[in-house]
Design a protein around this motif. Structure first.
Motif, PDB file in Angstrom:
ATOM      1  N   GLU A   3     -19.897  -5.038  -8.947  1.00 16.11           N
ATOM      2  CA  GLU A   3     -18.355  -5.863  -8.762  1.00 16.11           C
ATOM      3  C   GLU A   3     -18.242  -5.656  -7.033  1.00 16.11           C
ATOM      4  OE1 GLU A   3     -18.999  -3.377 -10.862  1.00 16.11           O
ATOM      5  OE2 GLU A   3     -18.811  -5.005 -12.709  1.00 16.11           O
ATOM      6  N   GLN A   4     -19.106  -5.479  -6.250  1.00 16.90           N
ATOM      7  CA  GLN A   4     -18.961  -5.028  -4.896  1.00 16.90           C
ATOM      8  C   GLN A   4     -17.685  -4.154  -4.435  1.00 16.90           C
ATOM      9  OE1 GLN A   4     -21.059  -7.096  -2.528  1.00 16.90           O
ATOM     10  NE2 GLN A   4     -22.250  -6.866  -4.405  1.00 16.90           N
ATOM     11  N   GLN A   5     -17.486  -3.142  -5.230  1.00 15.70           N
ATOM     12  CA  GLN A   5     -16.368  -2.211  -5.159  1.00 15.70           C
ATOM     13  C   GLN A   5     -16.769  -0.899  -4.449  1.00 15.70           C
ATOM     14  OE1 GLN A   5     -13.991  -2.223  -8.639  1.00 15.70           O
ATOM     15  NE2 GLN A   5     -12.994  -4.171  -8.138  1.00 15.70           N
ATOM     16  N   ILE A   6     -17.956  -0.645  -4.798  1.00 15.71           N
ATOM     17  CA  ILE A   6     -18.564   0.952  -4.735  1.00 15.71           C
ATOM     18  C   ILE A   6     -19.723   0.882  -3.705  1.00 15.71           C
ATOM     19  CG2 ILE A   6     -19.057   3.125  -5.410  1.00 15.71           C
ATOM     20  CD1 ILE A   6     -17.187   2.712  -7.812  1.00 15.71           C
ATOM     21  N   ARG A   7     -19.951   1.615  -2.781  1.00 14.75           N
ATOM     22  CA  ARG A   7     -21.230   1.609  -1.946  1.00 14.75           C
ATOM     23  C   ARG A   7     -21.895   2.737  -2.302  1.00 14.75           C
ATOM     24  NH1 ARG A   7     -19.577   0.317   2.494  1.00 14.75           N
ATOM     25  NH2 ARG A   7     -20.211  -1.695   2.759  1.00 14.75           N
ATOM     26  N   THR A  42     -18.632   4.092   4.585  1.00 14.50           N
ATOM     27  CA  THR A  42     -17.535   3.458   4.450  1.00 14.50           C
ATOM     28  C   THR A  42     -16.659   3.502   5.603  1.00 14.50           C
ATOM     29  OG1 THR A  42     -15.434   2.886   3.277  1.00 14.50           O
ATOM     30  CG2 THR A  42     -16.291   5.188   3.289  1.00 14.50           C
ATOM     31  N   MET A  43     -15.803   2.665   6.164  1.00 16.30           N
ATOM     32  CA  MET A  43     -14.925   2.763   7.347  1.00 16.30           C
ATOM     33  C   MET A  43     -13.662   3.356   7.055  1.00 16.30           C
ATOM     34  SD  MET A  43     -14.474   2.681  10.366  1.00 16.30           S
ATOM     35  CE  MET A  43     -15.969   2.220  10.980  1.00 16.30           C
ATOM     36  N   SER A  50       4.736  15.097   8.505  1.00 15.55           N
ATOM     37  CA  SER A  50       5.686  14.767   7.357  1.00 15.55           C
ATOM     38  C   SER A  50       5.481  16.011   6.379  1.00 15.55           C
ATOM     39  CB  SER A  50       5.155  13.930   6.410  1.00 15.55           C
ATOM     40  OG  SER A  50       3.728  14.047   5.756  1.00 15.55           O
ATOM     41  N   ASP A  51       6.333  16.433   5.231  1.00 26.11           N
ATOM     42  CA  ASP A  51       6.026  17.506   4.444  1.00 26.11           C
ATOM     43  C   ASP A  51       4.756  17.325   3.698  1.00 26.11           C
ATOM     44  OD1 ASP A  51       8.399  18.618   5.063  1.00 26.11           O
ATOM     45  OD2 ASP A  51       9.380  18.294   3.146  1.00 26.11           O
ATOM     46  N   ILE A  52       4.132  18.418   3.362  1.00 28.28           N
ATOM     47  CA  ILE A  52       3.071  18.208   2.509  1.00 28.28           C
ATOM     48  C   ILE A  52       3.179  17.574   1.117  1.00 28.28           C
ATOM     49  CG2 ILE A  52       1.156  19.662   1.324  1.00 28.28           C
ATOM     50  CD1 ILE A  52       1.591  21.869   3.400  1.00 28.28           C
ATOM     51  N   MET A  53       2.230  16.834   0.908  1.00 24.16           N
ATOM     52  CA  MET A  53       2.279  15.951  -0.297  1.00 24.16           C
ATOM     53  C   MET A  53       0.911  15.982  -1.315  1.00 24.16           C
ATOM     54  SD  MET A  53       3.160  12.326   1.854  1.00 24.16           S
ATOM     55  CE  MET A  53       1.882  12.591   2.986  1.00 24.16           C
ATOM     56  N   LYS A  54       1.210  15.595  -2.496  1.00 29.67           N
ATOM     57  CA  LYS A  54       0.040  15.756  -3.382  1.00 29.67           C
ATOM     58  C   LYS A  54      -0.602  14.479  -3.483  1.00 29.67           C
ATOM     59  CE  LYS A  54      -1.086  16.395  -8.286  1.00 29.67           C
ATOM     60  NZ  LYS A  54      -0.512  16.913  -9.698  1.00 29.67           N
ATOM     61  N   SER A  55      -1.870  14.491  -3.354  1.00 28.37           N
ATOM     62  CA  SER A  55      -2.690  13.207  -3.598  1.00 28.37           C
ATOM     63  C   SER A  55      -3.029  13.408  -4.851  1.00 28.37           C
ATOM     64  CB  SER A  55      -3.909  13.290  -2.571  1.00 28.37           C
ATOM     65  OG  SER A  55      -4.556  12.028  -2.767  1.00 28.37           O
ATOM     66  N   ASN A  56      -3.004  11.790  -5.475  1.00 32.29           N
ATOM     67  CA  ASN A  56      -3.590  11.474  -6.851  1.00 32.29           C
ATOM     68  C   ASN A  56      -4.569  10.495  -7.168  1.00 32.29           C
ATOM     69  OD1 ASN A  56      -1.270  13.048  -7.940  1.00 32.29           O
ATOM     70  ND2 ASN A  56       0.197  11.382  -7.449  1.00 32.29           N
ATOM     71  N   GLU A  57      -5.161  10.283  -5.820  1.00 30.38           N
ATOM     72  CA  GLU A  57      -6.405   9.448  -5.891  1.00 30.38           C
ATOM     73  C   GLU A  57      -7.471  10.168  -4.856  1.00 30.38           C
ATOM     74  OE1 GLU A  57      -5.718   4.925  -6.200  1.00 30.38           O
ATOM     75  OE2 GLU A  57      -3.993   5.719  -5.453  1.00 30.38           O
ATOM     76  N   ALA A  58      -8.767   9.462  -5.342  1.00 30.19           N
ATOM     77  CA  ALA A  58      -9.926   9.783  -4.318  1.00 30.19           C
ATOM     78  C   ALA A  58     -10.422   8.642  -3.702  1.00 30.19           C
ATOM     79  CB  ALA A  58     -10.832  10.722  -5.112  1.00 30.19           C
ATOM     80  N   SER A  59     -11.042   8.722  -2.641  1.00 29.19           N
ATOM     81  CA  SER A  59     -11.718   7.755  -1.873  1.00 29.19           C
ATOM     82  C   SER A  59     -13.313   7.627  -2.019  1.00 29.19           C
ATOM     83  CB  SER A  59     -11.293   7.806  -0.486  1.00 29.19           C
ATOM     84  OG  SER A  59     -11.579   8.821   0.183  1.00 29.19           O
ATOM     85  N   ALA A  60     -13.921   8.931  -2.065  1.00 30.60           N
ATOM     86  CA  ALA A  60     -15.384   8.989  -2.015  1.00 30.60           C
ATOM     87  C   ALA A  60     -15.726  10.509  -2.758  1.00 30.60           C
ATOM     88  CB  ALA A  60     -16.068   9.184  -0.709  1.00 30.60           C
ATOM     89  N   SER A  94     -18.624   5.858  -2.608  1.00 33.97           N
ATOM     90  CA  SER A  94     -17.359   5.489  -1.450  1.00 33.97           C
ATOM     91  C   SER A  94     -16.815   3.895  -1.945  1.00 33.97           C
ATOM     92  CB  SER A  94     -17.391   5.782  -0.309  1.00 33.97           C
ATOM     93  OG  SER A  94     -18.399   4.998   0.272  1.00 33.97           O
ATOM     94  N   TYR A  95     -15.509   4.124  -2.136  1.00 34.01           N
ATOM     95  CA  TYR A  95     -15.111   2.859  -2.299  1.00 34.01           C
ATOM     96  C   TYR A  95     -15.017   1.833  -1.151  1.00 34.01           C
ATOM     97  CZ  TYR A  95     -12.895   4.147  -6.907  1.00 34.01           C
ATOM     98  OH  TYR A  95     -12.690   4.707  -8.210  1.00 34.01           O
ATOM     99  N   ILE A  96     -15.372   0.711  -1.355  1.00 31.23           N
ATOM    100  CA  ILE A  96     -15.693  -0.282  -0.015  1.00 31.23           C
ATOM    101  C   ILE A  96     -14.106  -0.636   0.340  1.00 31.23           C
ATOM    102  CG2 ILE A  96     -16.447  -2.300   0.793  1.00 31.23           C
ATOM    103  CD1 ILE A  96     -18.725  -2.376  -1.351  1.00 31.23           C
ATOM    104  N   VAL A  97     -13.994  -0.207   1.675  1.00 25.17           N
ATOM    105  CA  VAL A  97     -12.665  -0.562   2.603  1.00 25.17           C
ATOM    106  C   VAL A  97     -12.862  -1.845   3.431  1.00 25.17           C
ATOM    107  CG1 VAL A  97     -11.006   0.325   4.028  1.00 25.17           C
ATOM    108  CG2 VAL A  97     -12.012   2.014   2.511  1.00 25.17           C
ATOM    109  N   PRO A  98     -12.042  -2.867   3.140  1.00 25.12           N
ATOM    110  CA  PRO A  98     -12.375  -4.020   4.104  1.00 25.12           C
ATOM    111  C   PRO A  98     -12.045  -3.696   5.587  1.00 25.12           C
ATOM    112  CG  PRO A  98     -11.324  -4.486   2.043  1.00 25.12           C
ATOM    113  CD  PRO A  98     -11.403  -2.910   1.977  1.00 25.12           C
TER     114      PRO A  98
END
Length: 358
Positions: A332-336, A110-111, A255-265, A282-286
């Motif tokens: 669904e063409q959403q995940i590679r 994924t890009m 920036s200040d450190i942030m919590k991430s609530n989502e994953a990409s791969a 990995s989620y497909i990123v257009p």
């Protein structure tokens, strides 16, 4: 122009001769590299030729051609920037051997535009308090500290599940003039822990077959965090605040450190002696619009073949200079999905057959 659009291919040669020097100079200025510019010029004219039927005389041909060149160079810069940031951060983590392999996997799957990801080992879920989004200014101890060193210092402060945004106000270093993110994902040595964490972070799902290909054993699972999308309010807020801070004269702000609530791969690692098999989702990123028709990158060391597994069309790539891999996308063409291994085609196909539902 009318003759070329009517099918007289030879008529395109004078067009190339007329504009090739101008386009080369333009690509040189954007890319900052003569060799890259030479390659880009060829691709730009191929794109222009394949899309010539869409050209309308309402705008000048040179403007139309420059637009194609602009989008093509912009896409090349994004790819170059991502590779540089990820590889530099990886070398700073101390996990070069395993993660360097991941760079190739992830960039192929994924890009990842505008972000870099490293990971932290964990056997259980890690809870990280949410931090407010506020901007600080980097103050290196020595003026000789490079931007790469500052990014390394920044990433070393992160714990699992955290990310931070940064901006480099230097045209040579940050040619795209964008903000970037670095984050610390998760590594789970127990598959059940990975499943729980993946569900909590909405990571793409990877199933470990109950019966693995012979002699393989599960090593670990890695989850990579998702950076804020450019259209999100958080991205816009950070972009505005970081640029405002940089306007005071600082070249490097974050920036200040942030919590991430989502994953990409996510990636599952298996070993069989010296053979390593890796399964990536990995989620497909257009990709960003480029103008013209994309031109496939020539890789003479690769040979591709189409293989249908349980009704799903997959592409198997044999790489004489690297590792082979099998790729496909979900319905669904959403995940590679990708499965990588060196000289272990039968194992890759066996795993895929167990993984792809009938």
């Amino acid at each position: 122009m009318r003759r070329v659009k009517a099918g007289e291919v030879d008529g395109f040669e004078p067009i190339v001769e007329t504009y090739k020097k101008q386009i080369y100079i333009y690509c040189c200025r954007m890319l900052g590299c003569k060799q890259d510019a030479q390659d880009a010029v060829q691709d730009v004219f191929i794109k222009a030729f394949t899309k010539l039927h869409t050209y309308e005389a309402k705008v000048s041909f040179s403007s139309w051609l420059y637009k194609i060149a602009y989008h093509h160079c912009l896409n090349l810069l994004r790819k170059r920037q991502v590779r540089m940031r990820v590889s530099r951060l990886i070398r700073s983590t101390g996990h070069a051997d395993s993660v360097e392999q991941w760079v190739a996997l992830f960039l192929a799957a994924t890009m990842m535009v505008g972000s870099a990801n490293v990971y932290a080992a964990s056997n259980a879920s890690t809870s990280v308090p949410q931090a407010k989004v506020a901007v600080s200014t980097a103050k290196p101890e020595k003026t000789s500290v490079s931007f790469d060193d500052r990014i390394k210092e920044l990433s070393n402060k992160l714990k699992a599940g955290q990310m931070v945004a940064y901006y480099v106000a230097d045209q040579e270093y940050n040619r795209l003039d964008e903000i970037y993110f670095t984050s610390m994902g998760f590594v789970n040595t127990k598959y059940a822990d990975y499943v729980a964490k993946a569900k909590a972070l909405n990571a793409p799902t990877l199933t470990k077959p109950s019966d693995l290909p012979k002699s393989y054993s599960f090593q670990n699972a890695i989850i990579y965090l998702k950076s804020p999308e450019r259209t999100s309010s958080l991205y816009e807020k950070l972009d505005k605040e970081l640029r405002a801070k940089a306007a005071s004269g600082e070249k490097f702000v974050y920036s200040d450190i942030m919590k991430s609530n989502e994953a990409s791969a996510a990636i599952l690692n298996f070993d069989k002696g010296k053979v390593k098999l890796q399964v990536v989702a990995s989620y497909i990123v257009p990709e960003q619009p480029m103008g013209g028709t994309p031109v496939p990158q020539k890789k003479p060391n690769e040979k591709k073949e189409t293989i249908v597994i349980n009704g799903v069309e997959c592409i198997y790539t044999t790489d004489s200079k690297g590792r082979d891999h099998l790729d496909w996308v979900d319905e669904e063409q959403q995940i590679r999905y990708s499965i990588w291994a060196e000289s272990a085609k039968s194992d890759v196909l066996n795993y895929a057959k167990k993984m792809i539902a009938k």
